[in-house]
Design a protein around this motif. Sequence first.
Motif: not given
Length: 576
Positions: A182-184, A192-193, A289-293
Motif C-alpha cells: 500500500s502507499a498514500s 475527493g471523487g 481526508n485529503n489522502r489518496i490511498e
Amino acid sequence: MKFHEWFAASLVVLVGSVAFLSLFSYAGSMAHETFWQDERLERETQIAGVDVSEMSEDEAVTAVQAELDQWKENSEVALVWYDEKLEVSNDVFTFDVDDSVERMFAGEGRTEGLSVQVNEQQIRTLLNEFTFSEYTEGKTDVDMLTADLGERVSQLPVEELHKNVHDYLLDDVKPDETVIASASRTAAAGTGGLATVVEIPAESAFSFLEAIGEPGDSPEAAAETAAAASAVFEVLLHTNFELLERTQRHELPDGVPLGYDAAIVPGERDLVFYNPNAHAYELELFEQNNRIEATLYGIPLPYDIRVTVEEVAEVEPKTRVRFSSSRSEGDRAVISEGSAGHQVRTVRHTSLTETGDVDAQEEIVAEDYYPPENRLEEWSTAERHKAEEEEEFPEDGDWNGQDPGDGWNGWDQNGDGSQDGQNGWDQNGDGSQDGQNGWDQNRDGSQDGQNGWDQNGEGSQDGQNGWDQNGDGSQDGQNGWNQDGNGQHDWDQNGNGSWQDGNNQWDDDGEGGQNGSGWPPSGDQDNGSGQPPGSTVPGQNDDRNGNGHGQPGSGTGPGGQTPPADDDEEEPIKGY
C-alpha cells in the motif's frame, strides 16, 4: 387347354418366380449383414472429441490415433505457480486408444474420453522443482492433481492446459488473500471523487488510464492524477509485476517523492504493468481526508521485495543575474532562491522468502533526472556596465583575452617573452622571426618570407622586391639595381653622374641629392650611408615612415608592424 387359361397360368408362374427371387435376394443380404459384415458405431458418436460415427472398430482406432499424434505434437501441459511454469512432458501420460474404442462398441456411451494413465511419481518430482518452495509435493494433494490432469488430458484439449498448484495446496498450508502493498499521497484541496477497485487478471497487463479513466482538465484534477499514479507506481513496484511503460515529468510535482514519479498524459503517456502470476490481484484506489490511498490485495508472494531510491547526484543550482535601472549600485535582491537538481535511481531488490536465498536480485526500474532551478538575483544596471568595462579593459593588460602583455595585435600570445602573435614575429617561439610577414619562415636563420628577403635561403636577398634575383652578387631586380648588368647602378638612368635621377626620380635636378617625386616628394634626403637614400637594408633607419623596418617603396619592411593607432571605439556589449 384353351388359350386364355394357358395365359393366366403362365402369368401366375412368372409373378411367383419374380417374387421368389426378390425374397431370396433380400434374405441373403440380411443374412450377410447379420452374420458376416463388421459392426459399426452409431451416429453422433465421439471419442476425445473425434467424430467416429458409423465407423468400424479399425476405422475408429485409426481416426483417434491420428488425432492423438497431432495433439502430442502441438499441445502444452504445464504446472504453474505464481510466475513459474513447469512443462509436463508427454511421457507422463500413457494413452490406450484400442481400449477406448472397444468401450464405445460395448455401448458404454456415445461420448467418451481416451483411456489415459498419469505417472504420479513424475508429477511429484516436477512439483519439487519450483524454485521458491521447498518440498512442494508434501504441501500438495498430488492424488487430486493427478486425477484432474488425467481427466483433462483424456479429452485432448485444443487450448493450453495449465494447472495452478495453488489450487491443490493442502488447507493447512494454503495462504489466504491479504494486503500485498500500500502507499498514500497527499491530495490537493478540492478533490475527493476518486474511488475505484480494479482487478488485474492473471498473466495480463494493467493500464492506469484504462483502469482509472482520463483525468480532468483542472489543475486540481491534474494534481490528483499525479498523486494517484505515483501511489500506484509505488505499490506495484513492491510486487513481481513487470514494468512495461512509465515516464517521469520534467519537474517533480508537489507531494510526489523522488523515484516514484509517473506522468499520465491521455494518448501519450501511461503507467502499464504486467501481472506474470497464475492468479489475479485486486487494486483499490480511493481518496479520503485529503489522502489518496492505493492498496493491492491478493495471495502473498513467495518473495521478499524491497524498493530503494538511490541518490546518484545532487546538482547545485547556479546563480543568474538580471539588471534593473530602478536599483542603485550595490542594491541587490534575491528574486528566487532556486532549488537543487537530483539524479536518482529506483531499484527493486527481490529475494526468495522460504528457501532462505539471501542473494537478492537487483533490477533498476527507473533512472530519473530533475535539473536544478537556478537562483535569481536582481542587480543595478550600473553594475552591469562596470562588469563590461572590467572585461574589456582588464588591469593586467590582457586586452583581447590573451596572455598578459599580448596587447592588441598579439605580440606575445604564449607569454614566453618573444613576439609571436598574430603578426608573426615568432609564432613557434624558437627565437627566430618566422611569421606571416616572412622574416624566416623556414627557420634557417635567414630572412626569406613572403616579402622576399632571401626566399631561397642561399644567403642573398633575391625575393619579390628584386634584391639580386639572378644570384650573381649584384642587385638587379625590379627596382633597378644594375638592371643592364654593366655593374653600374641604373638609378642614374640619364648618365649624368648623379646618383639616381631616372624613372624613380631620386635626383631629378642632378645636383647630387635626391629630391625627385619618388623619394621624398620634396626636399633631399641623404643619410651618408654610402648607399642611395631610401634603399635601406634591413636594420637601417632610413625609411620615410620612420619605423626602422622599411624597404624600398614600402612603409613597413619585412616583419615590420606599425603599432595601431589608439582606438576609442567601444566593443559591443556582451550579453548576460
